[in-house]
Design an enzyme around this catalytic site. Structure first.
Site, PDB file in Angstrom:
ATOM      1  N   GLN A  17       0.805  -1.220   0.000  1.00 33.27           N
ATOM      2  CA  GLN A  17       0.000   0.000   0.000  1.00 33.27           C
ATOM      3  C   GLN A  17       0.845   1.280   0.000  1.00 33.27           C
ATOM      4  OE1 GLN A  17      -2.688  -1.741   3.293  1.00 33.27           O
ATOM      5  NE2 GLN A  17      -4.097  -0.527   2.075  1.00 33.27           N
ATOM      6  N   ARG A  74       3.568  -0.278  13.027  1.00 26.73           N
ATOM      7  CA  ARG A  74       3.329  -1.613  12.474  1.00 26.73           C
ATOM      8  C   ARG A  74       3.434  -1.546  10.956  1.00 26.73           C
ATOM      9  NH1 ARG A  74      -2.154  -3.956  10.997  1.00 26.73           N
ATOM     10  NH2 ARG A  74      -1.681  -6.122  10.476  1.00 26.73           N
ATOM     11  N   HIS A 118       0.873  -9.376   4.664  1.00 28.30           N
ATOM     12  CA  HIS A 118      -0.254  -8.462   4.467  1.00 28.30           C
ATOM     13  C   HIS A 118      -0.636  -8.525   2.985  1.00 28.30           C
ATOM     14  CE1 HIS A 118      -2.349  -4.837   6.487  1.00 28.30           C
ATOM     15  NE2 HIS A 118      -2.957  -5.029   5.332  1.00 28.30           N
ATOM     16  N   ASN A 162      -2.093 -10.909   8.452  1.00 27.22           N
ATOM     17  CA  ASN A 162      -3.098  -9.881   8.578  1.00 27.22           C
ATOM     18  C   ASN A 162      -4.403 -10.371   7.951  1.00 27.22           C
ATOM     19  OD1 ASN A 162      -3.943  -6.975   9.042  1.00 27.22           O
ATOM     20  ND2 ASN A 162      -4.375  -7.190   6.861  1.00 27.22           N
ATOM     21  N   GLU A 163      -5.444 -10.481   8.751  1.00 26.95           N
ATOM     22  CA  GLU A 163      -6.802 -10.727   8.258  1.00 26.95           C
ATOM     23  C   GLU A 163      -6.925 -11.891   7.281  1.00 26.95           C
ATOM     24  OE1 GLU A 163      -8.461  -7.098   6.705  1.00 26.95           O
ATOM     25  OE2 GLU A 163      -8.341  -6.075   8.624  1.00 26.95           O
ATOM     26  N   ASN A 290      -8.376  -6.088  14.245  1.00 30.72           N
ATOM     27  CA  ASN A 290      -8.673  -4.960  13.359  1.00 30.72           C
ATOM     28  C   ASN A 290     -10.173  -4.739  13.397  1.00 30.72           C
ATOM     29  OD1 ASN A 290      -6.007  -5.065  12.695  1.00 30.72           O
ATOM     30  ND2 ASN A 290      -6.297  -5.584  10.534  1.00 30.72           N
ATOM     31  N   TYR A 292     -13.342  -2.115  12.153  1.00 33.15           N
ATOM     32  CA  TYR A 292     -13.803  -0.963  11.370  1.00 33.15           C
ATOM     33  C   TYR A 292     -15.281  -0.664  11.552  1.00 33.15           C
ATOM     34  CZ  TYR A 292      -9.270  -0.771   9.162  1.00 33.15           C
ATOM     35  OH  TYR A 292      -7.930  -0.628   8.959  1.00 33.15           O
ATOM     36  N   GLU A 365      -5.432  -2.393  13.965  1.00 35.35           N
ATOM     37  CA  GLU A 365      -5.939  -1.408  13.001  1.00 35.35           C
ATOM     38  C   GLU A 365      -7.300  -0.906  13.444  1.00 35.35           C
ATOM     39  OE1 GLU A 365      -6.240  -2.572   8.835  1.00 35.35           O
ATOM     40  OE2 GLU A 365      -4.354  -3.675   8.981  1.00 35.35           O
ATOM     41  N   TRP A 412      -5.079   2.989  11.741  1.00 39.21           N
ATOM     42  CA  TRP A 412      -4.964   2.758  10.300  1.00 39.21           C
ATOM     43  C   TRP A 412      -5.503   3.991   9.604  1.00 39.21           C
ATOM     44  CZ3 TRP A 412      -2.480  -0.791   7.479  1.00 39.21           C
ATOM     45  CH2 TRP A 412      -2.618  -0.653   6.090  1.00 39.21           C
ATOM     46  N   GLU A 419      -5.538   1.876  -1.423  1.00 38.90           N
ATOM     47  CA  GLU A 419      -6.587   1.160  -0.687  1.00 38.90           C
ATOM     48  C   GLU A 419      -7.124  -0.018  -1.524  1.00 38.90           C
ATOM     49  OE1 GLU A 419      -7.571   0.753   2.266  1.00 38.90           O
ATOM     50  OE2 GLU A 419      -9.460  -0.256   1.859  1.00 38.90           O
ATOM     51  N   TRP A 420      -6.233  -0.946  -1.864  1.00 39.01           N
ATOM     52  CA  TRP A 420      -6.607  -2.197  -2.526  1.00 39.01           C
ATOM     53  C   TRP A 420      -7.557  -1.959  -3.710  1.00 39.01           C
ATOM     54  CZ3 TRP A 420      -2.833  -5.017  -0.979  1.00 39.01           C
ATOM     55  CH2 TRP A 420      -2.380  -4.934   0.325  1.00 39.01           C
TER      56      TRP A 420
HETATM   57  C1  BGC Z   1      -6.537  -3.910   5.869  1.00 40.37           C
HETATM   58  C2  BGC Z   1      -5.875  -2.681   5.348  1.00 40.37           C
HETATM   59  C3  BGC Z   1      -6.916  -1.828   4.662  1.00 40.37           C
HETATM   60  C4  BGC Z   1      -7.928  -1.393   5.687  1.00 40.37           C
HETATM   61  C5  BGC Z   1      -9.033  -0.550   5.144  1.00 40.37           C
HETATM   62  C6  BGC Z   1      -7.854  -3.665   6.518  1.00 40.37           C
HETATM   63  O1  BGC Z   1      -8.701  -4.665   6.102  1.00 40.37           O
HETATM   64  O2  BGC Z   1      -5.681  -4.636   6.704  1.00 40.37           O
HETATM   65  O3  BGC Z   1      -4.845  -3.074   4.484  1.00 40.37           O
HETATM   66  O4  BGC Z   1      -6.354  -0.745   4.012  1.00 40.37           O
HETATM   67  O5  BGC Z   1      -8.528  -2.517   6.247  1.00 40.37           O
HETATM   68  O6  BGC Z   1      -9.781  -1.251   4.221  1.00 40.37           O
HETATM   69  C1  BGC Z   2     -13.173  -5.036   2.277  1.00 42.77           C
HETATM   70  C2  BGC Z   2     -11.663  -4.865   2.302  1.00 42.77           C
HETATM   71  C3  BGC Z   2     -11.258  -4.286   3.611  1.00 42.77           C
HETATM   72  C4  BGC Z   2     -11.825  -5.102   4.762  1.00 42.77           C
HETATM   73  C5  BGC Z   2     -11.629  -4.370   6.059  1.00 42.77           C
HETATM   74  C6  BGC Z   2     -13.568  -5.932   3.408  1.00 42.77           C
HETATM   75  O1  BGC Z   2     -14.936  -6.123   3.373  1.00 42.77           O
HETATM   76  O2  BGC Z   2     -13.528  -5.603   1.103  1.00 42.77           O
HETATM   77  O3  BGC Z   2     -11.294  -3.984   1.280  1.00 42.77           O
HETATM   78  O4  BGC Z   2      -9.872  -4.197   3.680  1.00 42.77           O
HETATM   79  O5  BGC Z   2     -13.204  -5.337   4.609  1.00 42.77           O
HETATM   80  O6  BGC Z   2     -11.770  -5.213   7.129  1.00 42.77           O
END
Ligand code: BGC
Ligand code: BGC
Length: 460
Positions: A17, A74, A118, A162-163, A290, A292, A365, A412, A419-420
């Site tokens: 990234q 990290r 990752h 990671n994840e 992690n 979100y 994260e 994060w 961003e992928w």
């Molecule tokens: C990933 C990061 C990503 C972030 C936001 C996580 O899933 O570890 O690489 O950028 O979420 O999507």
């Molecule tokens: C998204 C990823 C992201 C992750 C975050 C997924 O649903 O597709 O882009 O990094 O969630 O935990």
């Protein structure tokens, strides 16, 4: 709210990234190089070829982090920078880069935390079958041993994966991430081989006397939209795929019965061989979390509050769970469309304490994407990110009060980055990056986080 002196405050990034320099030092291609260069895979056709050019600018980047008061960082190691084909002799240039970066961090008083994987699997290993192929787990353990052999004298904190949820289900079932396949059996085999890779890497690093090692999972608070049987069963399945399918083998040494039952039709169970779960459940020193967002789940395809753009993401990664869908629960959204729900973080942390054997936890994260812009005054006024981080840290503080062994928090991300599948269109950084000039500008959130890290308090 005050955080104790030993609570770790840091920031996180990942190699593909931020690094760029995609062909330097003999680096091979990873699945993300190939995927991002395939038309239609990433928004705007963006790639990580240059990214934020961290490979060349790491000294300035470390200096900026030190200035902002970061005490922990990290970062991940790009596997194809060390082993271009994922196997065999390590490249000096690759090892040297991470060695110089690590020294720079230590010199600046920043504690290095390394993530070994990752998501950038060497393409050559994908060509040999990728994570659905059992041998990849052993290749990962060999790679991990090489990296630890070179950096273990200076780096004390290690994360294997990671994840693995995202690597397996988003990469091999939903096909939205590299390698872009839509094959439920391959995804489920990947789950097991990723976890096996974690177990084998753990074993290899223990043999080198690693003291602090764990795995990072992306965990969600999952709730049913109603207490109807259809909704609660859908929520059970989503919780199974997102959380328990990974937590249970690592912390309890077994896959959840209901998930084995639900996924047996995909024929992946023979991948689980005798002794695997013992390796996978060997003791870890920390669990990386992690977080979100939180999911409210319905099993009703006609539910009036279905989340349009998340539905496709949510149902396709779950083999056999096509009727589990996310609904909005009326919270504000970030600009990537994820609902902001700090209570969900508190739920995740207290659930771990309640339902799993005790293990130190670290938020590896947490953060948010907003469409930030540079203002005329030269600053970036990202108040929404300040609020997001403050509220999530407050949820951490509440969890600690409730007895959760939470040891640290990594934002994060430090910098805006690739961003992928969203490319550069989504900005997660505390530091703004102008992708044309590579100029870095700390956003208001970076300045706020800086004061927070220094004062260890949210009351400012
Ligand atoms: C990933 C990061 C990503 C972030 C936001 C996580 O899933 O570890 O690489 O950028 O979420 O999507
Ligand atoms: C998204 C990823 C992201 C992750 C975050 C997924 O649903 O597709 O882009 O990094 O969630 O935990």
């Amino acid at each position: 709210m005050i955080f104790s002196d030993d609570f770790v405050f840091g920031g996180a990034t990942a190699a593909y990234q931020i690094e760029g320099a995609a062909t330097e030092g003999g680096r091979g291609k990873s699945i993300w190089d190939v995927f991002s260069h395939t038309e239609g895979r990433v928004v705007n056709g963006d790639t990580g070829d240059v990214a934020i050019d961290h490979y060349h600018r790491f000294k300035d980047d470390v200096a900026l982090m030190a200035e902002l008061g970061f005490k922990a960082y990290r970062y991940s190691v790009s596997w194809p920078r060390i082993q271009p084909d994922g196997t065999g002799k390590a490249l000096e240039a690759g090892l040297d880069f991470y060695s110089r970066l690590t020294d720079e961090l230590l010199g600046a008083g920043i504690d290095p935390w390394i993530t070994l994987y990752h998501w950038d699997l060497p393409q050559a290993l994908q060509d040999a079958g990728g994570w659905p192929n059992r041998d990849t787990a052993q290749r990962f353990a060999d790679f991990s041993a090489i990296v630890h052999e070179h950096l273990g004298d200076r780096v004390k904190h290690w994360i294997t994966l990671n994840e693995p949820f995202v690597s397996s289900f988003v990469g091999y079932a939903a096909g939205r991430h590299a390698p872009g396949l839509r094959d439920p059996q391959a995804a489920l085999k990947s789950v097991h081989h990723l976890l096996l890779g974690h177990g084998l890497a753990l074993q290899a690093l223990r043999a080198q006397n690693v003291a602090d090692i764990g795995i990072t999972l992306n965990l969600y608070s999952v709730q049913a939209a109603s207490d109807s049987a259809v909704d609660t069963d859908a929520a059970r399945r989503v919780d199974g795929f997102q959380n328990r399918l990974f937590l249970d083998p690592v912390l309890k040494g077994r896959y959840p019965q209901d998930m084995l039952h639900d996924t047996a039709e995909f024929g992946w169970l023979p991948a689980v061989q005798e002794g695997d779960l013992e390796l996978i459940s060997a003791p870890i020193d920390l669990l990386g979390v992690n977080y979100y967002t939180k999911y409210l789940i319905t099993g009703d395809p006609e539910h009036p509050d279905l989340v349009g753009e998340r539905t496709g993401q949510l149902d396709s990664p779950y083999p056999g769970a096509a009727h589990a869908r996310e609904v909005r629960h009326g919270k504000p959204l970030t600009d990537i469309g994820w609902e902001i729900d700090p209570d969900g973080l508190h739920d995740v942390l207290t659930r771990l304490k309640r339902e799993y054997p005790a293990v130190p936890l670290v938020i590896t994260e947490n953060g948010a994407a907003f469409d930030d812009e540079l203002s005329e005054d030269g600053a970036v006024h990202d108040q929404r990110r300040v609020d997001y981080v403050r509220e999530h840290l407050a949820a951490c503080a509440r969890a600690i009060e409730d007895g959760v062994p939470l040891k640290g928090y990594f934002l994060w991300s430090v910098f805006d980055n690739f961003e992928w599948a969203e490319g550069y269109a989504k900005r997660f950084g505390a530091v703004h990056v102008d992708y044309q000039t590579q100029v870095r500008t700390p956003k208001d959130s970076a300045l706020w986080y800086s004061r927070t890290m220094r004062s260890r308090s949210l009351d400012q």
